[in-house]
Design a protein around this motif. Structure first.
Motif, PDB file in Angstrom:
ATOM      1  N   MET A 503      -3.159  65.787  44.686  1.00  0.00           N
ATOM      2  CA  MET A 503      -2.319  65.684  45.875  1.00  0.00           C
ATOM      3  C   MET A 503      -1.623  67.021  46.159  1.00  0.00           C
ATOM      4  SD  MET A 503      -0.653  62.070  44.606  1.00  0.00           S
ATOM      5  CE  MET A 503       0.318  61.731  46.079  1.00  0.00           C
ATOM      6  N   PRO A 504      -1.306  67.311  47.431  1.00  0.00           N
ATOM      7  CA  PRO A 504      -0.555  68.533  47.749  1.00  0.00           C
ATOM      8  C   PRO A 504       0.806  68.520  47.038  1.00  0.00           C
ATOM      9  CG  PRO A 504      -1.473  67.548  49.722  1.00  0.00           C
ATOM     10  CD  PRO A 504      -1.653  66.549  48.641  1.00  0.00           C
ATOM     11  N   LEU A 505       1.214  69.672  46.503  1.00  0.00           N
ATOM     12  CA  LEU A 505       2.453  69.768  45.739  1.00  0.00           C
ATOM     13  C   LEU A 505       3.470  70.606  46.512  1.00  0.00           C
ATOM     14  CD1 LEU A 505       1.039  70.346  42.128  1.00  0.00           C
ATOM     15  CD2 LEU A 505       1.846  68.217  43.148  1.00  0.00           C
ATOM     16  N   ALA A 513       3.636  72.310  51.507  1.00  0.00           N
ATOM     17  CA  ALA A 513       2.928  72.279  50.228  1.00  0.00           C
ATOM     18  C   ALA A 513       2.045  73.516  50.124  1.00  0.00           C
ATOM     19  CB  ALA A 513       2.092  71.016  50.117  1.00  0.00           C
ATOM     20  N   ILE A 514       2.135  74.212  49.014  1.00  0.00           N
ATOM     21  CA  ILE A 514       1.398  75.465  48.851  1.00  0.00           C
ATOM     22  C   ILE A 514       0.014  75.228  48.232  1.00  0.00           C
ATOM     23  CG2 ILE A 514       1.396  77.690  47.654  1.00  0.00           C
ATOM     24  CD1 ILE A 514       4.416  77.700  47.866  1.00  0.00           C
ATOM     25  N   ALA A 515      -0.068  74.312  47.264  1.00  0.00           N
ATOM     26  CA  ALA A 515      -1.333  74.097  46.562  1.00  0.00           C
ATOM     27  C   ALA A 515      -1.324  72.715  45.937  1.00  0.00           C
ATOM     28  CB  ALA A 515      -1.530  75.172  45.489  1.00  0.00           C
ATOM     29  N   ASP A 516      -2.481  72.294  45.428  1.00  0.00           N
ATOM     30  CA  ASP A 516      -2.546  71.003  44.748  1.00  0.00           C
ATOM     31  C   ASP A 516      -2.542  71.155  43.228  1.00  0.00           C
ATOM     32  OD1 ASP A 516      -5.089  71.953  44.266  1.00  0.00           O
ATOM     33  OD2 ASP A 516      -6.105  70.487  45.532  1.00  0.00           O
ATOM     34  N   GLU A 517      -2.366  72.363  42.758  1.00  0.00           N
ATOM     35  CA  GLU A 517      -2.156  72.634  41.332  1.00  0.00           C
ATOM     36  C   GLU A 517      -1.100  73.716  41.215  1.00  0.00           C
ATOM     37  OE1 GLU A 517      -4.543  74.140  37.292  1.00  0.00           O
ATOM     38  OE2 GLU A 517      -5.664  73.347  38.995  1.00  0.00           O
ATOM     39  N   ARG A 518      -0.129  73.518  40.347  1.00  0.00           N
ATOM     40  CA  ARG A 518       0.965  74.473  40.197  1.00  0.00           C
ATOM     41  C   ARG A 518       1.168  74.800  38.723  1.00  0.00           C
ATOM     42  NH1 ARG A 518       4.057  74.354  45.183  1.00  0.00           N
ATOM     43  NH2 ARG A 518       5.328  76.020  44.307  1.00  0.00           N
ATOM     44  N   VAL A 519       1.715  75.979  38.487  1.00  0.00           N
ATOM     45  CA  VAL A 519       2.125  76.361  37.141  1.00  0.00           C
ATOM     46  C   VAL A 519       3.642  76.345  37.102  1.00  0.00           C
ATOM     47  CG1 VAL A 519       2.126  78.165  35.386  1.00  0.00           C
ATOM     48  CG2 VAL A 519       0.064  77.772  36.748  1.00  0.00           C
ATOM     49  N   LEU A 520       4.192  75.380  36.371  1.00  0.00           N
ATOM     50  CA  LEU A 520       5.639  75.294  36.217  1.00  0.00           C
ATOM     51  C   LEU A 520       6.066  76.221  35.092  1.00  0.00           C
ATOM     52  CD1 LEU A 520       6.040  71.394  36.338  1.00  0.00           C
ATOM     53  CD2 LEU A 520       5.866  73.018  38.259  1.00  0.00           C
ATOM     54  N   SER A 521       7.083  77.028  35.328  1.00  0.00           N
ATOM     55  CA  SER A 521       7.607  77.902  34.288  1.00  0.00           C
ATOM     56  C   SER A 521       8.746  77.182  33.575  1.00  0.00           C
ATOM     57  CB  SER A 521       8.097  79.228  34.897  1.00  0.00           C
ATOM     58  OG  SER A 521       8.510  80.120  33.888  1.00  0.00           O
ATOM     59  N   VAL A 522       8.455  76.671  32.398  1.00  0.00           N
ATOM     60  CA  VAL A 522       9.443  75.925  31.613  1.00  0.00           C
ATOM     61  C   VAL A 522      10.192  76.930  30.745  1.00  0.00           C
ATOM     62  CG1 VAL A 522       9.800  74.075  29.952  1.00  0.00           C
ATOM     63  CG2 VAL A 522       7.937  73.914  31.616  1.00  0.00           C
ATOM     64  N   THR A 523      11.483  77.098  31.020  1.00  0.00           N
ATOM     65  CA  THR A 523      12.251  78.131  30.331  1.00  0.00           C
ATOM     66  C   THR A 523      13.494  77.599  29.629  1.00  0.00           C
ATOM     67  OG1 THR A 523      13.476  78.612  32.362  1.00  0.00           O
ATOM     68  CG2 THR A 523      11.484  79.911  31.954  1.00  0.00           C
ATOM     69  N   ALA A 524      13.877  76.368  29.902  1.00  0.00           N
ATOM     70  CA  ALA A 524      15.095  75.799  29.325  1.00  0.00           C
ATOM     71  C   ALA A 524      14.738  74.659  28.372  1.00  0.00           C
ATOM     72  CB  ALA A 524      16.019  75.289  30.427  1.00  0.00           C
ATOM     73  N   ALA A 525      15.709  74.266  27.571  1.00  0.00           N
ATOM     74  CA  ALA A 525      15.499  73.153  26.642  1.00  0.00           C
ATOM     75  C   ALA A 525      15.158  71.880  27.401  1.00  0.00           C
ATOM     76  CB  ALA A 525      16.728  72.952  25.773  1.00  0.00           C
ATOM     77  N   GLU A 526      15.715  71.730  28.600  1.00  0.00           N
ATOM     78  CA  GLU A 526      15.378  70.587  29.443  1.00  0.00           C
ATOM     79  C   GLU A 526      15.404  71.018  30.896  1.00  0.00           C
ATOM     80  OE1 GLU A 526      16.944  66.038  30.534  1.00  0.00           O
ATOM     81  OE2 GLU A 526      17.574  67.025  28.669  1.00  0.00           O
ATOM     82  N   GLN A 527      14.367  70.666  31.639  1.00  0.00           N
ATOM     83  CA  GLN A 527      14.274  70.999  33.058  1.00  0.00           C
ATOM     84  C   GLN A 527      13.671  69.833  33.816  1.00  0.00           C
ATOM     85  OE1 GLN A 527      12.498  75.123  32.119  1.00  0.00           O
ATOM     86  NE2 GLN A 527      12.857  75.221  34.324  1.00  0.00           N
ATOM     87  N   THR A 528      14.109  69.679  35.063  1.00  0.00           N
ATOM     88  CA  THR A 528      13.529  68.665  35.947  1.00  0.00           C
ATOM     89  C   THR A 528      12.965  69.356  37.180  1.00  0.00           C
ATOM     90  OG1 THR A 528      15.004  66.906  35.179  1.00  0.00           O
ATOM     91  CG2 THR A 528      13.972  66.628  37.338  1.00  0.00           C
ATOM     92  N   PHE A 529      11.736  69.036  37.495  1.00  0.00           N
ATOM     93  CA  PHE A 529      11.054  69.584  38.666  1.00  0.00           C
ATOM     94  C   PHE A 529      10.866  68.452  39.672  1.00  0.00           C
ATOM     95  CE2 PHE A 529       9.852  71.998  34.943  1.00  0.00           C
ATOM     96  CZ  PHE A 529       9.980  73.317  35.351  1.00  0.00           C
TER      97      PHE A 529
END
Length: 886
Positions: A503-505, A513-529
């Motif tokens: 699905m578009p993200l 929506a830019i793409a249907d696959e994304r790379v999330l940059s996880v940098t914190a102990a806990e993150q919500t996207f």
């Protein structure tokens, strides 16, 4: 028994070398019972330091000093200090010349470090610290020098004399001896030095570089191996072209040489212009080498060639930076192999190996960061963490920066540091300069050990069409490290709808929506996207392509795993869904084994495998990977305290159930593939390799049904195959089946046919050592007495002792501890011959904490017995100390 604690070497203690070596002139006089090494070093006080003249301390081990001169003046014993590991002299001026002559005995060098003999051939292995066993020197990677090397030897026995660089002179000596002088125009550290002297034959080819220069390519082998060189030569030319196109790196000498050596501790060595290879890693033809061997050779040849830039032209400052060259180069050879073959299957193979072996290393007593903080013996740190995890760290940079920016960063790195010995920080700095990104936090991958864990949860609000993904990261404690700081983790993901489409993200702060696959940059102990405009409840596809070397925890149901296996648009995640589904089923059977004599297998696994077997458009290579169950080693890593015998039993039960349930579609598919193989000449290319891989996986399942017609199919494949891939697979099926008479006949036939080929006999050894039928230890003991086995040859040790201890779960982990006692006996024996191999072959015992209490006690008893067995090498002592203090 060791009474002195070996010295610990720490990264924090690094200091610039007091002196540098501008020129190194070496002369070797090779004889049958000894060698003389004449060294003339043009040295200077390091201009980066003060004007004092501290004592010059040169490294040296197992050397007999014959003569020493300083600036042309012969020194007496009162002018220098000699110890077991060093030679100390006092320079009188900032620039000076030091000459020495030493006597060594290569024929007695069973450790295979420095200068030694292999099958009548003189050869060297100097990485990491082998050069100090050749002559007195500043044996450290940040001392780089220009080498000129002259080799004298008896011409009849050693007509070929090789070293780094280009040959500049040759001539005849008295008494039938001759000499050749080689000059290397590029400065290099001593670990990249090499010589070879032997009665070798040469296969020659040429390569034209992108700038139009013609490079002579030579592969030197013993005459009986001349017909096994073509694949290695073709692989070299592919690698040279690929490195020009992908990284802009052109070869810099007029000649590139490879020598195949039978006795070698490692796979190969990237000595400048003169690569020395373990024969098993460069020699291949269809009749004697499997598809896996062909692919391995292609990868290793490329790896060593790529080192010409990522390792030789730019080398590491100290051994703590080892992954600077190895991790980067493994990433490069992985990219190359992906381009030459199936990219998805290559990724699956790499990840399966990483998770089974490197993750186990991260969880064991030898856990260490990609850039270690300290060591006793550097040979112990040629590890999966340095190589495979180091490559994953580079891969994450590539993912975060994108291919174009990563290429700019690598170009900048090579331009900035050509001819230098540098650090991991220098590599990251080049990537920062090229990208404009701050990679400070990312560098924690180099300093923190352990495998990070990602716990992922999600929620969907249908009313607002909002989807939230919450990611928590943590990393277990490892020896000497607790309370890890958050990493930078690239988490590649997609959201699949009910039809399996991505699905578009769109993030909540984005207009479209830019793409249907994304790379999330996880940098914190806990993150919500948070994603918006999500039209229906999605199913997340997480860690696509295995975008980071982490353990992912998301609570997929079995039905969801079945869906992903059938529909995920990411090939790696399709395979991963199958692995996790199979893992859940096997773990369920493990639990049932303790409760009932009649376990039951989840029928969903049979159903989805049936559907896949009937799917004509599925790549055979992918199907082969999907229907291959997780290895026992990987399953063991899922438990805090594993029962290896129960796990093996459960995996065998599931395999049997699949074989019986899927017999008809498997047999039909096998027969189609087999006919294609019979009608098609052998070619080691991706599509043919995929066909044979699936064919052999299906045969391994089918032989489990004990059907006599299938036995005939197996015997026929063994007998008429025109290639080792099919023949060896059929042999393994027979050896692991109840058809003992047919198995014995096949083994005898195989050995008679290939008894003069040591590489093929290693495969014959391994098939038997890994056979899981009862009586495995007795079979292995019998193999050790075979005339083709030698405990002095690392390949033989790995083929028998290594295969038994790492692949033969029920026999190695026998309840009486006999398998552990056997391995301990061999480790003690090997330590006196070859400490590097002893320290590596002991690994299965060092993982004692992973097993249940009974196995733990048995393993610990053997580790203690080894420690108390006598004067151990530093290599083995360090491993034991860490294992027993875990």
């Amino acid at each position: 028994m060791r009474t002195e604690q070996p010295k610990m070497i720490a990264l924090s203690d690094y200091r610039l070398p007091d002196y540098l070596i501008d020129e190194t002139h070496l002369t070797f006089e090779l004889h049958e019972s000894y060698a003389l090494v004449h060294s003339r070093l043009l040295m200077q006080r390091n201009p980066g330091l003060d004007n004092s003249l501290p004592p010059l301390v040169l490294d040296g081990q197992q050397l007999e000093l014959i003569d020493i001169e300083l600036d042309g003046q012969q020194l007496s014993v009162i002018d220098y200090k000699l110890t077991e590991n060093s030679l100390q002299v006092q320079p009188k001026q900032r620039a000076f010349e030091l000459s020495t002559t030493v006597r060594i005995e290569p024929q007695k060098n069973t450790a295979l470090e420095g200068l030694y003999k292999s099958s009548g051939m003189f050869c060297t292995q100097c990485e990491a610290e082998g050069f100090r066993k050749i002559t007195y020197y500043l044996d450290r990677p940040d001392v780089m020098s220009r080498f000129t090397t002259t080799i004298h030897a008896q011409k009849h026995s050693y007509p070929i004399l090789l070293s780094n660089g280009n040959p500049i002179a040759e001539g005849e000596d008295d008494d039938g001896r001759h000499w050749v002088t080689w000059e290397d125009p590029f400065k290099k550290p001593a670990y990249l030095f090499a010589i070879v002297a032997g009665d070798l034959w040469c296969v020659e080819d040429t390569f034209t570089t992108k700038s139009g220069r013609e490079v002579v390519l030579r592969m030197y082998v013993e005459p009986e191996n001349l017909d096994k060189c073509q694949h290695g030569m073709d692989s070299l030319k592919k690698a040279m072209r690929w490195d020009e196109e992908k990284y802009g790196r052109e070869y810099d000498l007029d000649i590139f040489m490879i020598v195949a050596v039978n006795d070698f501790n490692m796979g190969a060595m990237e000595n400048k212009g003169l690569n020395i290879f373990n024969s098993s890693c460069v020699l291949a033809k269809a009749e004697s080498a499997t598809d896996a061997a062909h692919q391995r050779i292609e990868s290793i040849v490329a790896h060593e060639y790529f080192h010409n830039w990522s390792g030789n032209r730019v080398t590491c400052r100290d051994w703590f930076q080892l992954s600077l060259k190895e991790g980067f180069t493994v990433f490069r050879d992985s990219q190359f192999s992906a381009d030459m073959n199936s990219a998805v299957v290559k990724r699956i193979e790499d990840v399966a190996y990483l998770r089974t072996h490197q993750f186990a290393e991260d969880a064991g007593p030898m856990a260490h960061p990609v850039r270690p903080e300290q060591y006793m013996e550097i040979s112990n740190f040629y590890t999966l963490t340095i190589y495979e995890k180091g490559a994953e760290v580079v891969r994450m940079l590539h993912t975060l920066l994108g291919e174009e920016t990563f290429r700019k960063g690598s170009d900048l790195y090579f331009e900035r540091h050509d001819g230098q010995a540098v650090t991991c920080d220098d590599f990251i700095a080049a990537m920062e300069s090229a990208s404009g990104m701050d990679l400070t936090q990312f560098k924690r991958w180099y300093s923190q050990a352990g495998t990070p864990q990602l716990a992922v949860s999600d929620s969907y609000d249908a009313a607002t069409q909002t989807y939230q993904l919450t990611v928590k990261q943590s990393c277990p404690d490892t020896p000497g490290q607790t309370n890890k700081l958050p990493f930078v983790i690239p988490l590649s993901m997609a959201l699949l709808n009910q039809q399996g489409e991505a699905m578009p993200l769109q993030f909540e702060d984005e207009s479209v929506a830019i793409a249907d696959e994304r790379v999330l940059s996880v940098t914190a102990a806990e993150q919500t996207f948070t994603f918006i405009n999500v039209a229906e409840q999605p199913l997340p596809s997480l860690l696509r392509g295995f975008s980071a070397p982490v353990v992912l925890d998301y609570d997929y149901s079995r039905d969801q795993l079945v869906f992903l296996l059938q529909h995920d648009t990411d090939g790696f995640n399709r395979w991963e869904a199958g692995q996790q589904l199979s893992l859940q089923v096997i773990e369920e059977v493990v639990g049932q084994i303790y409760e009932t004599d009649e376990p039951m297998m989840d029928s969903r696994l049979v159903a989805v495998f049936t559907a896949l077997l009937e799917q004509d458009d599925l790549d055979p290579a992918m199907l082969a990977e999907i229907i291959t169950l997780p290895s026992v080693g990987y399953i063991i890593e899922q438990y805090e305290q594993a029962d290896p015998l129960a796990i093996h039993q459960a995996r065998e039960y599931v395999s049997d159930q699949l074989a019986y349930a899927l017999k008809e579609p498997m047999l039909a598919r096998y027969q189609v593939l087999r006919k294609e193989s019979l009608d098609t000449p052998y070619v080691a290319q991706a599509s043919d390799i995929a066909r044979r891989r699936l064919q052999n996986i299906l045969l391994a399942y089918l032989i489990r049904t004990d059907d006599l017609d299938i036995l005939d199919e197996c015997v026929d494949q063994f007998g008429v195959a025109d290639n080792m891939t099919e023949r060896l697979a059929a042999l393994a099926c027979l050896v692991n089946s109840p058809f003992t008479e047919e198995a014995e006949h096949a083994l005898e036939s195989f050995s008679e046919r290939f008894e003069d080929d040591p590489l093929v006999m290693d495969q014959w050894f391994s098939v038997q050592a890994a056979a899981t039928l009862p009586g495995g230890l007795q079979r292995v003991q019998h193999l050790l007495a075979h005339p083709a086995f030698s405990i002095k040859n690392p390949n033989k040790v790995r083929a028998v002792i290594g295969a038994f201890s790492t692949q033969n779960t029920p026999n190695f982990h026998a309840h009486d501890g006999s398998g552990y006692a056997f391995l301990a006996d061999k480790v003690i024996e090997l330590d006196a011959l070859n400490p590097q191999i002893a320290a590596r072959i002991i690994t299965p015992l060092t993982r004692w904490q992973r097993y249940d209490l009974h196995q733990q006690e048995l393993m610990l008893a053997q580790l203690k017995r080894i420690k108390n067995s006598g004067d151990l090498s530093v290599d083995l002592f360090e491993v034991l100390e860490k294992s027993l203090s875990a």
